[in-house]
Design a protein around this motif. Structure first.
Motif, PDB file in Angstrom:
ATOM      1  N   ARG A 215      18.231 -39.436  11.546  1.00 26.95           N
ATOM      2  CA  ARG A 215      17.904 -38.409  10.780  1.00 26.95           C
ATOM      3  C   ARG A 215      18.906 -37.659  10.319  1.00 26.95           C
ATOM      4  O   ARG A 215      18.975 -37.302   9.024  1.00 26.95           O
ATOM      5  CB  ARG A 215      17.041 -37.294  11.712  1.00 26.95           C
ATOM      6  CG  ARG A 215      16.335 -36.384  10.910  1.00 26.95           C
ATOM      7  CD  ARG A 215      15.670 -35.293  11.971  1.00 26.95           C
ATOM      8  NE  ARG A 215      15.182 -35.728  12.982  1.00 26.95           N
ATOM      9  CZ  ARG A 215      13.668 -35.799  13.361  1.00 26.95           C
ATOM     10  NH1 ARG A 215      12.982 -35.879  12.160  1.00 26.95           N
ATOM     11  NH2 ARG A 215      13.146 -36.119  14.401  1.00 26.95           N
ATOM     12  N   SER A 240      16.875 -45.298  12.749  1.00 28.52           N
ATOM     13  CA  SER A 240      16.006 -44.725  13.962  1.00 28.52           C
ATOM     14  C   SER A 240      14.717 -44.569  13.276  1.00 28.52           C
ATOM     15  O   SER A 240      14.695 -44.420  12.045  1.00 28.52           O
ATOM     16  CB  SER A 240      16.588 -43.405  14.364  1.00 28.52           C
ATOM     17  OG  SER A 240      16.588 -42.404  13.520  1.00 28.52           O
ATOM     18  N   VAL A 255      15.091 -49.642  14.712  1.00 27.31           N
ATOM     19  CA  VAL A 255      15.288 -50.208  16.022  1.00 27.31           C
ATOM     20  C   VAL A 255      14.837 -49.301  17.188  1.00 27.31           C
ATOM     21  O   VAL A 255      14.831 -48.095  16.761  1.00 27.31           O
ATOM     22  CB  VAL A 255      17.041 -50.101  16.036  1.00 27.31           C
ATOM     23  CG1 VAL A 255      17.172 -50.436  17.730  1.00 27.31           C
ATOM     24  CG2 VAL A 255      17.718 -51.111  15.207  1.00 27.31           C
ATOM     25  N   THR A 258       9.137 -49.456  18.910  1.00 24.72           N
ATOM     26  CA  THR A 258       8.119 -49.422  17.739  1.00 24.72           C
ATOM     27  C   THR A 258       8.925 -49.968  16.657  1.00 24.72           C
ATOM     28  O   THR A 258       8.075 -50.489  15.648  1.00 24.72           O
ATOM     29  CB  THR A 258       7.108 -48.494  17.363  1.00 24.72           C
ATOM     30  OG1 THR A 258       8.185 -47.345  17.086  1.00 24.72           O
ATOM     31  CG2 THR A 258       6.121 -47.848  18.357  1.00 24.72           C
ATOM     32  N   SER A 273      20.231 -39.275  18.166  1.00 26.31           N
ATOM     33  CA  SER A 273      20.190 -38.475  19.136  1.00 26.31           C
ATOM     34  C   SER A 273      20.196 -39.376  20.609  1.00 26.31           C
ATOM     35  O   SER A 273      20.718 -39.033  21.644  1.00 26.31           O
ATOM     36  CB  SER A 273      19.096 -37.418  19.493  1.00 26.31           C
ATOM     37  OG  SER A 273      17.709 -38.067  19.390  1.00 26.31           O
ATOM     38  N   GLN A 277      12.705 -43.910  23.069  1.00 24.66           N
ATOM     39  CA  GLN A 277      12.011 -44.931  22.437  1.00 24.66           C
ATOM     40  C   GLN A 277      12.947 -45.699  21.575  1.00 24.66           C
ATOM     41  O   GLN A 277      13.114 -46.810  21.361  1.00 24.66           O
ATOM     42  CB  GLN A 277      11.154 -44.308  21.459  1.00 24.66           C
ATOM     43  CG  GLN A 277       9.825 -43.892  22.316  1.00 24.66           C
ATOM     44  CD  GLN A 277      10.236 -42.099  22.382  1.00 24.66           C
ATOM     45  OE1 GLN A 277      11.194 -41.727  22.264  1.00 24.66           O
ATOM     46  NE2 GLN A 277       9.169 -41.613  23.092  1.00 24.66           N
ATOM     47  N   HIS A 278      14.339 -45.146  21.064  1.00 22.04           N
ATOM     48  CA  HIS A 278      15.548 -45.794  20.417  1.00 22.04           C
ATOM     49  C   HIS A 278      16.329 -46.725  21.307  1.00 22.04           C
ATOM     50  O   HIS A 278      16.622 -47.772  21.121  1.00 22.04           O
ATOM     51  CB  HIS A 278      16.313 -44.692  19.766  1.00 22.04           C
ATOM     52  CG  HIS A 278      17.259 -45.428  18.867  1.00 22.04           C
ATOM     53  ND1 HIS A 278      16.753 -45.715  17.550  1.00 22.04           N
ATOM     54  CD2 HIS A 278      18.424 -45.632  18.710  1.00 22.04           C
ATOM     55  CE1 HIS A 278      17.946 -46.519  16.925  1.00 22.04           C
ATOM     56  NE2 HIS A 278      19.162 -46.324  17.777  1.00 22.04           N
ATOM     57  N   ASN A 292      28.173 -38.322  16.934  1.00 21.57           N
ATOM     58  CA  ASN A 292      27.417 -37.459  16.945  1.00 21.57           C
ATOM     59  C   ASN A 292      27.913 -36.062  17.175  1.00 21.57           C
ATOM     60  O   ASN A 292      28.835 -35.958  17.860  1.00 21.57           O
ATOM     61  CB  ASN A 292      26.194 -37.289  18.129  1.00 21.57           C
ATOM     62  CG  ASN A 292      24.827 -36.846  17.811  1.00 21.57           C
ATOM     63  OD1 ASN A 292      25.065 -35.385  17.890  1.00 21.57           O
ATOM     64  ND2 ASN A 292      24.004 -37.441  17.948  1.00 21.57           N
TER      65      ASN A 292
HETATM   66  C1  FAD Z   1       5.304 -43.955  20.790  1.00 25.19           C
HETATM   67  C2  FAD Z   1       6.625 -43.662  20.072  1.00 25.19           C
HETATM   68  C3  FAD Z   1       7.189 -44.670  19.536  1.00 25.19           C
HETATM   69  C4  FAD Z   1       8.567 -44.469  19.048  1.00 25.19           C
HETATM   70  N1  FAD Z   1       9.521 -45.545  18.376  1.00 25.19           N
HETATM   71  C5  FAD Z   1      10.675 -45.255  17.923  1.00 25.19           C
HETATM   72  C6  FAD Z   1      11.494 -46.533  17.899  1.00 25.19           C
HETATM   73  O1  FAD Z   1      11.028 -47.721  17.720  1.00 25.19           O
HETATM   74  N2  FAD Z   1      12.714 -46.120  17.393  1.00 25.19           N
HETATM   75  C7  FAD Z   1      13.368 -44.829  17.311  1.00 25.19           C
HETATM   76  O2  FAD Z   1      14.279 -44.713  16.762  1.00 25.19           O
HETATM   77  N3  FAD Z   1      12.536 -43.700  17.630  1.00 25.19           N
HETATM   78  C8  FAD Z   1      11.274 -44.020  17.889  1.00 25.19           C
HETATM   79  N4  FAD Z   1      10.371 -42.936  18.284  1.00 25.19           N
HETATM   80  C9  FAD Z   1      10.877 -41.466  18.221  1.00 25.19           C
HETATM   81  C10 FAD Z   1      11.626 -41.057  18.803  1.00 25.19           C
HETATM   82  O3  FAD Z   1      11.209 -40.172  20.068  1.00 25.19           O
HETATM   83  C11 FAD Z   1      12.828 -39.952  18.211  1.00 25.19           C
HETATM   84  O4  FAD Z   1      12.108 -39.105  17.307  1.00 25.19           O
HETATM   85  C12 FAD Z   1      13.744 -40.751  17.216  1.00 25.19           C
HETATM   86  O5  FAD Z   1      14.224 -41.600  17.891  1.00 25.19           O
HETATM   87  C13 FAD Z   1      14.726 -39.672  16.560  1.00 25.19           C
HETATM   88  O6  FAD Z   1      15.572 -39.940  15.722  1.00 25.19           O
HETATM   89  P1  FAD Z   1      16.946 -39.729  15.595  1.00 25.19           P
HETATM   90  O7  FAD Z   1      18.017 -39.927  16.853  1.00 25.19           O
HETATM   91  O8  FAD Z   1      17.451 -40.103  14.161  1.00 25.19           O
HETATM   92  O9  FAD Z   1      16.761 -38.059  15.147  1.00 25.19           O
HETATM   93  P2  FAD Z   1      16.984 -36.973  15.979  1.00 25.19           P
HETATM   94  O10 FAD Z   1      16.495 -36.776  17.576  1.00 25.19           O
HETATM   95  O11 FAD Z   1      16.641 -35.683  15.201  1.00 25.19           O
HETATM   96  O12 FAD Z   1      18.387 -36.563  16.316  1.00 25.19           O
HETATM   97  C14 FAD Z   1      19.577 -36.671  15.206  1.00 25.19           C
HETATM   98  C15 FAD Z   1      20.890 -36.544  15.767  1.00 25.19           C
HETATM   99  O13 FAD Z   1      21.750 -36.334  14.576  1.00 25.19           O
HETATM  100  C16 FAD Z   1      23.062 -35.467  15.219  1.00 25.19           C
HETATM  101  N5  FAD Z   1      23.432 -35.065  14.083  1.00 25.19           N
HETATM  102  C17 FAD Z   1      22.957 -34.174  12.958  1.00 25.19           C
HETATM  103  N6  FAD Z   1      23.708 -33.838  12.060  1.00 25.19           N
HETATM  104  C18 FAD Z   1      24.864 -34.707  12.411  1.00 25.19           C
HETATM  105  C19 FAD Z   1      26.123 -34.996  11.657  1.00 25.19           C
HETATM  106  N7  FAD Z   1      26.330 -34.573  10.506  1.00 25.19           N
HETATM  107  N8  FAD Z   1      26.845 -36.001  12.256  1.00 25.19           N
HETATM  108  C20 FAD Z   1      26.515 -36.655  13.363  1.00 25.19           C
HETATM  109  N9  FAD Z   1      25.699 -36.046  14.089  1.00 25.19           N
HETATM  110  C21 FAD Z   1      24.702 -35.497  13.441  1.00 25.19           C
HETATM  111  C22 FAD Z   1      22.102 -34.592  15.921  1.00 25.19           C
HETATM  112  O14 FAD Z   1      23.037 -33.793  16.872  1.00 25.19           O
HETATM  113  C23 FAD Z   1      20.991 -35.159  16.993  1.00 25.19           C
HETATM  114  O15 FAD Z   1      21.521 -35.790  17.835  1.00 25.19           O
HETATM  115  C24 FAD Z   1       9.049 -43.112  18.896  1.00 25.19           C
HETATM  116  C25 FAD Z   1       8.373 -42.064  19.149  1.00 25.19           C
HETATM  117  C26 FAD Z   1       7.184 -42.318  19.975  1.00 25.19           C
HETATM  118  C27 FAD Z   1       6.498 -41.213  20.452  1.00 25.19           C
END
Ligand code: FAD
Length: 327
Positions: A215, A240, A255, A258, A273, A277-278, A292
């Motif tokens: 994200r 993600s 990745v 799902t 993060s 699930q990731h 991060n």
């Molecule tokens: C049934 C189900 C299935 C799912 N399947 C998947 C799946 O297949 N894959 C998947 O990925 N997720 C899946 N999810 C979602 C999962 O729960 C998380 O919501 C998702 O992985 C979060 O993505 P993220 O780490 O990119 O975002 P976030 O959790 O929002 O994390 C963003 C991270 O970026 C860091 N950050 C922010 N800005 C910066 C910066 N400038 N430099 C460095 N770091 C920074 C933050 O500190 C934070 O740790 C699923 C959820 C459910 C309920």
């Protein structure tokens, strides 16, 4: 149950999938104990050309099935081909990659011959004369070991990048063309076109190096930065689910639970993060590097190397330094 093994030689876009040599290695583990032979079947456009590429990898014979009815993938057509080969030759085991095609094909083919299906396995072995297949459950937190019951053939799909691929063992395999016996008019759904990802990047399930963004990438155009880093390794770009849901990346590179399950030599997670699930999709990567800005992000618990910092500063520096090293 027969003691011979049939390997399904998956072809995509006219090329044999990398996982096929891993399946040949897994098949050899079985026949090393059962004393049987390993054969392969290649179906569809490109089958004949690709068959010669795996002749000499310890296969006894390779069936090439390439006529109009199976030129394009259909689960009905390909399952019929596999089922008739299993019926004719009495294979005890059929191995395929746990790829999109393998996941679609395996259960249907197994059902046609009253076989057993073990999906998404990471290891097979023979123990006390019985097959044991190991597969992860609960998003990779636990493993179960499965043993078939009854006399039906056992179909096993194996995750790519888990088993060292077979090497050339000399000699050559008997290659024989076979008619599919499939009536194309009776097939209700066929894959008529595969649209490659924009930029023609490597498939995340087969790449040795993956640079993934979360994200924190903020927008789609920022993924160019990850592509630049991935290109230095000839690697793939992953994402993600949060990045995919936000429209920064395409779903086929997601990745996770799902998305795709990957197992590269190097996984670089940028602004991810580390949600369970990731992790389910990448926790078996050989080396995990996390970037991060939050030192308490859960991804650092799984990472072998962690960089606490802003990815928009760290990734360009990494890329620049790597470029210098590669000059
Ligand atoms: C049934 C189900 C299935 C799912 N399947 C998947 C799946 O297949 N894959 C998947 O990925 N997720 C899946 N999810 C979602 C999962 O729960 C998380 O919501 C998702 O992985 C979060 O993505 P993220 O780490 O990119 O975002 P976030 O959790 O929002 O994390 C963003 C991270 O970026 C860091 N950050 C922010 N800005 C910066 C910066 N400038 N430099 C460095 N770091 C920074 C933050 O500190 C934070 O740790 C699923 C959820 C459910 C309920």
């Amino acid at each position: 149950m027969g003691k011979d093994v049939l390997v399904f030689g998956e072809i995509r876009n006219g090329e044999l999938k990398k996982v096929v040599k891993e399946l040949i290695a897994a098949a050899a583990v079985i026949t090393g104990e059962t004393g049987g032979a390993v054969d392969a079947v290649l179906v569809g456009a490109g089958a004949e050309k690709e068959a010669s590429g795996i002749s000499g990898y310890g296969l006894r014979k390779i069936a090439v099935v390439d006529d109009d009815a199976v030129a394009d993938y259909s689960s009905e057509g390909y399952a019929a081909v596999l089922a008739s080969l299993v019926g004719e030759e009495g294979y005890g085991y059929v191995l395929m990659g746990a790829t999109s095609m393998g996941r679609d094909l395996g259960p249907r083919a197994a059902a046609r011959v009253d076989g057993v299906m073990f999906s998404d396995c990471v290891e097979v072995r023979i123990d006390g004369g019985a097959l044991v297949a190991r597969r992860p459950v609960y998003s990779g937190k636990l493993f179960v070991e499965l043993t078939p019951e009854g006399d039906g053939p056992v179909f096993i799909s194996i995750r790519p990048n888990n088993i060292a691929p077979a090497g050339e063992s000399g000699g050559s395999s008997e290659i024989a063309a076979k008619p599919s016996g499939v009536d194309r008019a009776a097939i209700r759904a066929i894959v008529s076109e595969i649209i490659p990802l924009a930029g023609g990047r490597p498939d995340v399930t087969e790449a040795d190096v993956i640079v993934s963004g979360g994200r924190a990438m903020k927008e789609e155009s920022n993924f160019r930065m990850l592509e630049k880093l991935a290109d230095l390794f000839g690697g793939a770009v992953g994402a993600s689910r949060a990045a995919v849901d936000a429209g920064y990346a395409e779903q086929p590179i997601q990745v996770g639970q799902t998305g795709k399950v990957v197992n590269p030599k190097l996984y670089i997670a940028c602004g991810i993060s580390g949600a369970i699930q990731h992790l389910a999709g990448m926790r078996t990567s050989k080396v995990i590097v996390a970037i991060n800005k939050d030192a308490s992000a859960p991804i650092f618990e799984k990472a072998h190397y962690g960089i606490v910092g802003d990815l928009f500063e760290v990734v360009p520096i990494l890329t620049e330094e790597l470029e210098k090293m590669l000059q």
